[in-house]
Design a protein around this motif. Structure first.
Motif, PDB file in Angstrom:
ATOM      1  N   GLY A 139       0.820  -1.193   0.000  1.00 27.79           N
ATOM      2  CA  GLY A 139       0.000   0.000   0.000  1.00 27.79           C
ATOM      3  C   GLY A 139       0.863   1.255   0.000  1.00 27.79           C
ATOM      4  N   LEU A 140       0.682   2.115  -0.989  1.00 31.92           N
ATOM      5  CA  LEU A 140       1.405   3.393  -1.069  1.00 31.92           C
ATOM      6  C   LEU A 140       0.395   4.519  -0.880  1.00 31.92           C
ATOM      7  CD1 LEU A 140       3.799   2.774  -4.120  1.00 31.92           C
ATOM      8  CD2 LEU A 140       4.200   2.317  -1.691  1.00 31.92           C
ATOM      9  N   TYR A 141       0.416   5.129   0.291  1.00 28.47           N
ATOM     10  CA  TYR A 141      -0.610   6.117   0.630  1.00 28.47           C
ATOM     11  C   TYR A 141      -0.034   7.456   1.083  1.00 28.47           C
ATOM     12  CZ  TYR A 141      -3.127   1.677   0.836  1.00 28.47           C
ATOM     13  OH  TYR A 141      -3.632   0.446   0.546  1.00 28.47           O
ATOM     14  N   ASP A 142       1.311   7.583   1.150  1.00 31.26           N
ATOM     15  CA  ASP A 142       1.916   8.769   1.761  1.00 31.26           C
ATOM     16  C   ASP A 142       2.679   9.670   0.796  1.00 31.26           C
ATOM     17  OD1 ASP A 142       0.984   7.841   4.203  1.00 31.26           O
ATOM     18  OD2 ASP A 142       2.826   6.733   4.619  1.00 31.26           O
ATOM     19  N   TYR A 143       2.846   9.272  -0.467  1.00 30.19           N
ATOM     20  CA  TYR A 143       3.659  10.071  -1.382  1.00 30.19           C
ATOM     21  C   TYR A 143       2.964  11.394  -1.706  1.00 30.19           C
ATOM     22  CZ  TYR A 143       0.531   7.662  -4.637  1.00 30.19           C
ATOM     23  OH  TYR A 143      -0.583   7.137  -5.265  1.00 30.19           O
ATOM     24  N   THR A 144       3.762  12.388  -1.993  1.00 30.63           N
ATOM     25  CA  THR A 144       3.229  13.734  -2.246  1.00 30.63           C
ATOM     26  C   THR A 144       3.483  14.207  -3.672  1.00 30.63           C
ATOM     27  OG1 THR A 144       5.281  14.714  -1.421  1.00 30.63           O
ATOM     28  CG2 THR A 144       3.486  14.408   0.169  1.00 30.63           C
ATOM     29  N   SER A 145       4.148  13.365  -4.479  1.00 31.50           N
ATOM     30  CA  SER A 145       4.419  13.733  -5.868  1.00 31.50           C
ATOM     31  C   SER A 145       4.554  12.474  -6.707  1.00 31.50           C
ATOM     32  CB  SER A 145       5.711  14.551  -5.971  1.00 31.50           C
ATOM     33  OG  SER A 145       6.825  13.747  -5.629  1.00 31.50           O
ATOM     34  N   GLU A 146       4.473  12.662  -8.012  1.00 26.32           N
ATOM     35  CA  GLU A 146       4.629  11.536  -8.919  1.00 26.32           C
ATOM     36  C   GLU A 146       6.034  10.956  -8.831  1.00 26.32           C
ATOM     37  OE1 GLU A 146       3.232   8.787 -11.768  1.00 26.32           O
ATOM     38  OE2 GLU A 146       2.180  10.258 -10.524  1.00 26.32           O
ATOM     39  N   GLU A 147       7.024  11.822  -8.653  1.00 25.61           N
ATOM     40  CA  GLU A 147       8.405  11.358  -8.525  1.00 25.61           C
ATOM     41  C   GLU A 147       8.585  10.488  -7.293  1.00 25.61           C
ATOM     42  OE1 GLU A 147       7.490  14.498  -9.045  1.00 25.61           O
ATOM     43  OE2 GLU A 147       8.082  14.645 -11.172  1.00 25.61           O
ATOM     44  N   GLU A 148       7.953  10.898  -6.200  1.00 26.61           N
ATOM     45  CA  GLU A 148       8.053  10.121  -4.961  1.00 26.61           C
ATOM     46  C   GLU A 148       7.366   8.766  -5.118  1.00 26.61           C
ATOM     47  OE1 GLU A 148       7.036  10.588  -0.183  1.00 26.61           O
ATOM     48  OE2 GLU A 148       6.668  12.256  -1.569  1.00 26.61           O
ATOM     49  N   LYS A 149       6.245   8.736  -5.811  1.00 27.01           N
ATOM     50  CA  LYS A 149       5.547   7.475  -6.059  1.00 27.01           C
ATOM     51  C   LYS A 149       6.413   6.526  -6.884  1.00 27.01           C
ATOM     52  CE  LYS A 149       2.144   7.215  -9.072  1.00 27.01           C
ATOM     53  NZ  LYS A 149       0.787   7.324  -9.684  1.00 27.01           N
ATOM     54  N   ILE A 150       7.024   7.053  -7.932  1.00 23.65           N
ATOM     55  CA  ILE A 150       7.897   6.233  -8.782  1.00 23.65           C
ATOM     56  C   ILE A 150       9.075   5.692  -7.979  1.00 23.65           C
ATOM     57  CG2 ILE A 150       9.494   6.324 -10.741  1.00 23.65           C
ATOM     58  CD1 ILE A 150       7.539   8.361 -12.021  1.00 23.65           C
ATOM     59  N   ALA A 151       9.647   6.536  -7.118  1.00 21.61           N
ATOM     60  CA  ALA A 151      10.773   6.106  -6.292  1.00 21.61           C
ATOM     61  C   ALA A 151      10.365   4.996  -5.320  1.00 21.61           C
ATOM     62  CB  ALA A 151      11.335   7.300  -5.520  1.00 21.61           C
ATOM     63  N   GLU A 152       9.158   5.120  -4.739  1.00 21.64           N
ATOM     64  CA  GLU A 152       8.656   4.090  -3.817  1.00 21.64           C
ATOM     65  C   GLU A 152       8.449   2.759  -4.536  1.00 21.64           C
ATOM     66  OE1 GLU A 152       7.447   3.970  -0.182  1.00 21.64           O
ATOM     67  OE2 GLU A 152       9.322   5.042  -0.516  1.00 21.64           O
ATOM     68  N   LYS A 153       7.904   2.819  -5.723  1.00 22.11           N
ATOM     69  CA  LYS A 153       7.709   1.594  -6.500  1.00 22.11           C
ATOM     70  C   LYS A 153       9.049   0.918  -6.793  1.00 22.11           C
ATOM     71  CE  LYS A 153       3.408   2.490  -9.019  1.00 22.11           C
ATOM     72  NZ  LYS A 153       2.824   2.574 -10.379  1.00 22.11           N
ATOM     73  N   LYS A 154      10.015   1.719  -7.176  1.00 20.56           N
ATOM     74  CA  LYS A 154      11.347   1.177  -7.482  1.00 20.56           C
ATOM     75  C   LYS A 154      11.963   0.535  -6.248  1.00 20.56           C
ATOM     76  CE  LYS A 154      15.865   2.505  -9.378  1.00 20.56           C
ATOM     77  NZ  LYS A 154      16.693   3.634  -9.910  1.00 20.56           N
ATOM     78  N   PHE A 155      11.830   1.203  -5.106  1.00 16.36           N
ATOM     79  CA  PHE A 155      12.371   0.679  -3.849  1.00 16.36           C
ATOM     80  C   PHE A 155      11.798  -0.693  -3.548  1.00 16.36           C
ATOM     81  CE2 PHE A 155      11.603  -0.022   0.672  1.00 16.36           C
ATOM     82  CZ  PHE A 155      12.886   0.056   1.194  1.00 16.36           C
ATOM     83  N   TRP A 156      10.477  -0.837  -3.617  1.00 16.65           N
ATOM     84  CA  TRP A 156       9.843  -2.096  -3.237  1.00 16.65           C
ATOM     85  C   TRP A 156      10.101  -3.200  -4.251  1.00 16.65           C
ATOM     86  CZ3 TRP A 156       8.934  -3.030   1.461  1.00 16.65           C
ATOM     87  CH2 TRP A 156       8.536  -2.022   2.339  1.00 16.65           C
ATOM     88  N   LYS A 157      10.192  -2.865  -5.513  1.00 18.99           N
ATOM     89  CA  LYS A 157      10.494  -3.889  -6.504  1.00 18.99           C
ATOM     90  C   LYS A 157      11.905  -4.442  -6.326  1.00 18.99           C
ATOM     91  CE  LYS A 157       7.205  -2.462 -10.055  1.00 18.99           C
ATOM     92  NZ  LYS A 157       7.000  -1.912 -11.414  1.00 18.99           N
ATOM     93  N   GLN A 158      12.822  -3.580  -5.912  1.00 21.09           N
ATOM     94  CA  GLN A 158      14.186  -4.047  -5.635  1.00 21.09           C
ATOM     95  C   GLN A 158      14.240  -4.833  -4.333  1.00 21.09           C
ATOM     96  OE1 GLN A 158      16.428  -0.362  -5.711  1.00 21.09           O
ATOM     97  NE2 GLN A 158      16.833  -0.508  -7.915  1.00 21.09           N
ATOM     98  N   ARG A 159      13.547  -4.335  -3.311  1.00 18.77           N
ATOM     99  CA  ARG A 159      13.589  -4.965  -1.986  1.00 18.77           C
ATOM    100  C   ARG A 159      12.895  -6.331  -1.994  1.00 18.77           C
ATOM    101  NH1 ARG A 159      14.661  -2.806   3.063  1.00 18.77           N
ATOM    102  NH2 ARG A 159      16.073  -1.515   1.850  1.00 18.77           N
ATOM    103  N   LEU A 160      11.886  -6.508  -2.862  1.00 17.86           N
ATOM    104  CA  LEU A 160      11.116  -7.751  -2.884  1.00 17.86           C
ATOM    105  C   LEU A 160      11.356  -8.542  -4.164  1.00 17.86           C
ATOM    106  CD1 LEU A 160       7.793  -6.296  -1.430  1.00 17.86           C
ATOM    107  CD2 LEU A 160       9.423  -7.769  -0.223  1.00 17.86           C
ATOM    108  N   GLN A 161      12.573  -8.487  -4.668  1.00 22.73           N
ATOM    109  CA  GLN A 161      12.915  -9.252  -5.864  1.00 22.73           C
ATOM    110  C   GLN A 161      12.688 -10.738  -5.620  1.00 22.73           C
ATOM    111  OE1 GLN A 161      16.603  -8.367  -8.042  1.00 22.73           O
ATOM    112  NE2 GLN A 161      16.807  -6.530  -6.783  1.00 22.73           N
ATOM    113  N   GLY A 162      12.096 -11.395  -6.620  1.00 27.02           N
ATOM    114  CA  GLY A 162      11.847 -12.824  -6.495  1.00 27.02           C
ATOM    115  C   GLY A 162      10.372 -13.160  -6.475  1.00 27.02           C
ATOM    116  N   THR A 163       9.529 -12.141  -6.298  1.00 30.64           N
ATOM    117  CA  THR A 163       8.088 -12.346  -6.373  1.00 30.64           C
ATOM    118  C   THR A 163       7.470 -11.176  -7.126  1.00 30.64           C
ATOM    119  OG1 THR A 163       6.110 -12.909  -5.100  1.00 30.64           O
ATOM    120  CG2 THR A 163       7.483 -11.131  -4.224  1.00 30.64           C
ATOM    121  N   GLU A 164       6.204 -11.309  -7.506  1.00 31.91           N
ATOM    122  CA  GLU A 164       5.520 -10.217  -8.177  1.00 31.91           C
ATOM    123  C   GLU A 164       5.108  -9.172  -7.143  1.00 31.91           C
ATOM    124  OE1 GLU A 164       1.808  -9.372 -11.267  1.00 31.91           O
ATOM    125  OE2 GLU A 164       2.028 -11.348 -10.332  1.00 31.91           O
TER     126      GLU A 164
END
Length: 302
Positions: free
Chosen positions: A157-182
């Motif tokens: 759940g991403l509910y705290d971002y304040t900009s599109e850039e921050e949202k993109i950065a959060e997505k990138k963070f979690w995709k890297q941190r949770l590599q190995g699953t969808e």
């Protein structure tokens, strides 16, 4: 005349056959409990607490003692470990091999039993998945690796971002941190009005719509067991009022194939939500059968 007589005779035979077929179909419908297909996904909520107070969450409007006290304090109760594994034994006996998760209006990773339970379901041939706000996972890389190895997919759940850039950065963070699953995302801009949603300023800005004549597949595809044992037909059934059954008193098999459950299925299959106050006021639109919960719910983002 003979031709006309034969044609009339044939019409009578066909009409009689159609009448018999209708009677047979009606009889099958009356005895539908034995024909209910097994659920396609299961929720066994391990515990009741969430560490957040999101403006859109239905737990914010609950003061019954189920999610929050009359004073607004979060309820902190857990489903006993022996009962959790007893329920898994029941599911295995029913040859359930579908999707399973361990939260409802709660944060799954607050329960220290989560990973061992998820691993056990995977060993039994089930498909564990999880939704999370990410707070427990964020600074625990070993737990992230373990979760990515066990869960079929993880919704963050991403509910705290304040900009599109921050949202993109959060997505990138979690995709890297949770590599190995969808990894999928629940986004704040996709928040919608829930049936028991809170009546705060943010939610009042959103249009509230109900669907009293729309079909709903949830009761025939989805079994939800709350932390207190209440068996529910869907995520909007916050108090377990549709069935009024509890797994501490009845088996999963008896609940699922009960006449009461069959009645709910029959009504909602044809869109007669008005038979039940909860369903008549439900804000969830028409739904269809889906064995895969990530495809059944369209508002997840990648």
């Amino acid at each position: 005349m003979q031709t006309l007589g034969r044609a009339s005779f044939e019409r009578d035979v066909i009409s009689e056959a159609l009448l018999k077929a209708r009677k047979t179909l009606d009889a099958l419908r009356r005895h539908e409990p034995s024909h209910i297909p097994l659920f396609q996904r299961v929720v066994i909520e391990l515990q009741s607490h969430c560490n957040r107070d999101c403006f859109f969450c239905p737990r914010e409007s609950d003061r019954t003692g189920k999610r929050k006290t009359a004073e607004g304090a979060s309820i902190r109760q857990s489903l006993a470990t022996e009962k959790v594994f007893s329920l898994l034994d029941e599911l295995e006996a029913l040859e359930f091999r579908g999707y399973i998760t361990f939260h409802q209006l709660s944060e799954a990773f607050l329960d220290p039993r989560l990973m061992s339970v998820a691993k056990d379901t995977k060993r039994r041939g089930m498909k564990p998945y999880v939704h999370t706000n990410g707070d427990v996972l964020r600074n625990d890389e070993p737990l992230c690796r373990e979760a990515a190895d066990v869960f079929e997919y993880i919704v963050v759940g991403l509910y705290d971002y304040t900009s599109e850039e921050e949202k993109i950065a959060e997505k990138k963070f979690w995709k890297q941190r949770l590599q190995g699953t969808e990894v999928l995302f629940s986004l704040v801009e996709n928040v919608h009005v829930r049936t028991h949603g809170p009546a705060n300023e943010e939610m009042r800005r959103l249009v509230r719509r109900t669907y009293p004549t729309s079909p709903c597949a949830q009761p025939r595809t989805y079994l939800l067991i709350h932390y207190d044992g209440d068996a529910c037909c869907c995520c909007e059934d916050m108090q377990g009022e549709l069935l009024n059954y509890n797994v501490h008193e009845m088996s999963i098999r008896d609940i699922w194939y009960s006449e009461r459950h069959a009645e709910v299925i029959r009504a909602l299959r044809i869109g007669d939500r008005r038979q039940y106050d909860l369903c008549a006021d439900c804000t969830m639109g028409p739904s269809r059968d889906s064995w895969n919960p990530r495809r059944a719910i369209r508002h997840f983002d990648r």
